[in-house]
Design an enzyme around this catalytic site. Structure first.
Site, PDB file in Angstrom:
ATOM      1  N   THR A  16       0.926  -1.263  -0.025  1.00  0.00           N
ATOM      2  CA  THR A  16      -0.025  -0.041   0.091  1.00  0.00           C
ATOM      3  C   THR A  16       0.730   1.228  -0.104  1.00  0.00           C
ATOM      4  OG1 THR A  16      -1.621  -1.074   1.090  1.00  0.00           O
ATOM      5  CG2 THR A  16      -1.734   1.223   1.292  1.00  0.00           C
ATOM      6  N   ASP A  93       0.274  -7.065   4.336  1.00  0.00           N
ATOM      7  CA  ASP A  93      -0.652  -8.463   4.580  1.00  0.00           C
ATOM      8  C   ASP A  93       0.312  -9.629   4.916  1.00  0.00           C
ATOM      9  OD1 ASP A  93      -2.891  -7.098   4.030  1.00  0.00           O
ATOM     10  OD2 ASP A  93      -3.132  -7.807   2.219  1.00  0.00           O
ATOM     11  N   THR A 170       3.009 -10.130  14.323  1.00  0.00           N
ATOM     12  CA  THR A 170       1.840 -10.369  13.782  1.00  0.00           C
ATOM     13  C   THR A 170       1.284  -9.178  13.256  1.00  0.00           C
ATOM     14  OG1 THR A 170       1.812 -12.525  14.989  1.00  0.00           O
ATOM     15  CG2 THR A 170      -0.043 -11.922  13.941  1.00  0.00           C
TER      16      THR A 170
END
Ligand code: ASP
Length: 346
Positions: A16, A93, A170
């Site tokens: 992004t 992601d 994470t």
């Protein structure tokens, strides 16, 4: 002590941070590096020597795969002696998978590899992209004044207010600017008015050795996530996936699973065939203590290896790396159970 301008190599993979809107579909799509840098002219104020390498084409990180990890590792290996640090720009992601994979692949790493990206594109009026990029560059250039060495000597994720160990991280949020978290290991640095490093938390090699890059990763691994009601036929089907060598079993709580005979005998049958099954909890925080409950104990008895407090991203990439070295199941289990680069607390 260094007296030259810091030399940093940016490896732009996509994500992004560098995306623009497709005029027809209005969906975000990766765009090139020059667009990204045009939007952060104040990078020049850092007075670093910055070079870049970009993926051609840059990708959305949902398309990331082990070949891309090898490409990033190659860019680092080829330029290792010429730069003080490396900044990898990457989509959020799969960032934690890439950070984990690189931490295993870059054996004996003693320079900073700082991975960052953003939740909003750098070209937007309101964006976290410029801040993350600039802070990542500063972290990659930081020298410990006491030793004259790089402050960070590992793969780390820089995002908004924190620097996290890569193989402990994470993605926790699809919309918060603080998108990443290391649930079982403290932050390496806090980003506020200053960048405050927590030096005792930073990884240091037991002894300095030349960088050795392991390019071979074995993709014959998978996740098997438990849920109440999962059927014997599903479990049996998945455990018999063709060519599968390693499975990260995502269990409940402290590493528990059904203790019914049909379940444990299917697991035992797979471990007897040489499939390496490792136990990682579905809980974001805490780890596996398979000795606590009978329902965890039965997995250990069926030949399942504890993943302790490893993230599932670290566990799956560790299996890829160990099988990629051509190790036999017993050796994979042994190494899996040891701390290779700060990914697990034993
Ligand atoms: N889909 C994007 C990617 O991972 C999301 C992001 O960068 O935040 O490439």
């Amino acid at each position: 002590m260094k007296d030259h301008k810091p030399k940093i190599l940016i490896i732009y993979t996509g994500g992004t941070i560098g995306m623009i809107e497709n005029p027809e579909t209005k969906a975000l799509q990766p765009f090139d590096f020059s667009h990204l840098m045009e939007n952060v002219p104040r990078v020049k104020k850092l007075e670093y020597n910055i070079d870049n390498i970009q993926f051609d084409p840059p990708i959305d990180s949902s398309n990331m795969n082990p070949q891309h990890w090898a490409d990033i590792a190659k860019a680092i290996e080829d330029n290792y002696d010429d730069y003080d640090g490396f900044v990898v720009l990457h989509g959020t992601d799969t960032m934690a998978f890439t950070a984990s994979a690189l931490s295993f692949m870059l054996e004996n790493l003693s320079k900073p590899v700082i991975i960052t990206g953003s939740q909003l594109p750098i070209g937007e009026v309101r964006t976290d992209g410029d801040e993350n990029l600039i802070t990542a560059l500063q972290v990659a250039a930081e020298v410990d004044k006491r030793t004259g060495e790089a402050m960070v000597q590992e793969v780390a994720i820089l995002f908004e207010n924190h620097l996290w160990r890569g193989n402990r991280s994470t993605k926790m949020s699809a919309n918060n600017f603080n998108a990443f978290m290391s649930n079982n290991y403290p932050e390496l640095a806090r980003i506020g008015l200053d960048i405050k490093y927590f030096k005792d938390m930073l990884y240091r090699l037991p002894s300095k050795r030349p960088l050795k890059v392991r390019y071979n990763l074995d993709p014959n691994v998978m996740f098997l996530e438990l849920h109440p009601g999962i059927t014997p036929s599903t479990i049996k089907y998945l455990l018999n996936t063709p060519d599968i060598k390693g499975i990260v079993l995502k269990t409940y709580g402290a590493g528990n699973s059904p203790s019914e005979p049909w379940f444990t005998s299917l697991i035992r049958e797979a471990t007897d065939r040489g499939v390496v099954i490792v136990n990682v909890t579905q809980c974001p925080n805490g780890g596996v203590h398979d000795e606590l409950y009978e329902t965890g104990n039965c997995l250990a008895k069926a030949g399942v290896v504890s993943g302790h407090d490893m993230t599932s991203e670290a566990a799956i990439t560790k299996l890829m790396y160990l099988f990629g070295m051509g190790l036999k199941p017993d050796a994979v289990k042994r190494y899996f159970n040891s701390d290779l680069c700060g990914e697990v607390s034993l």
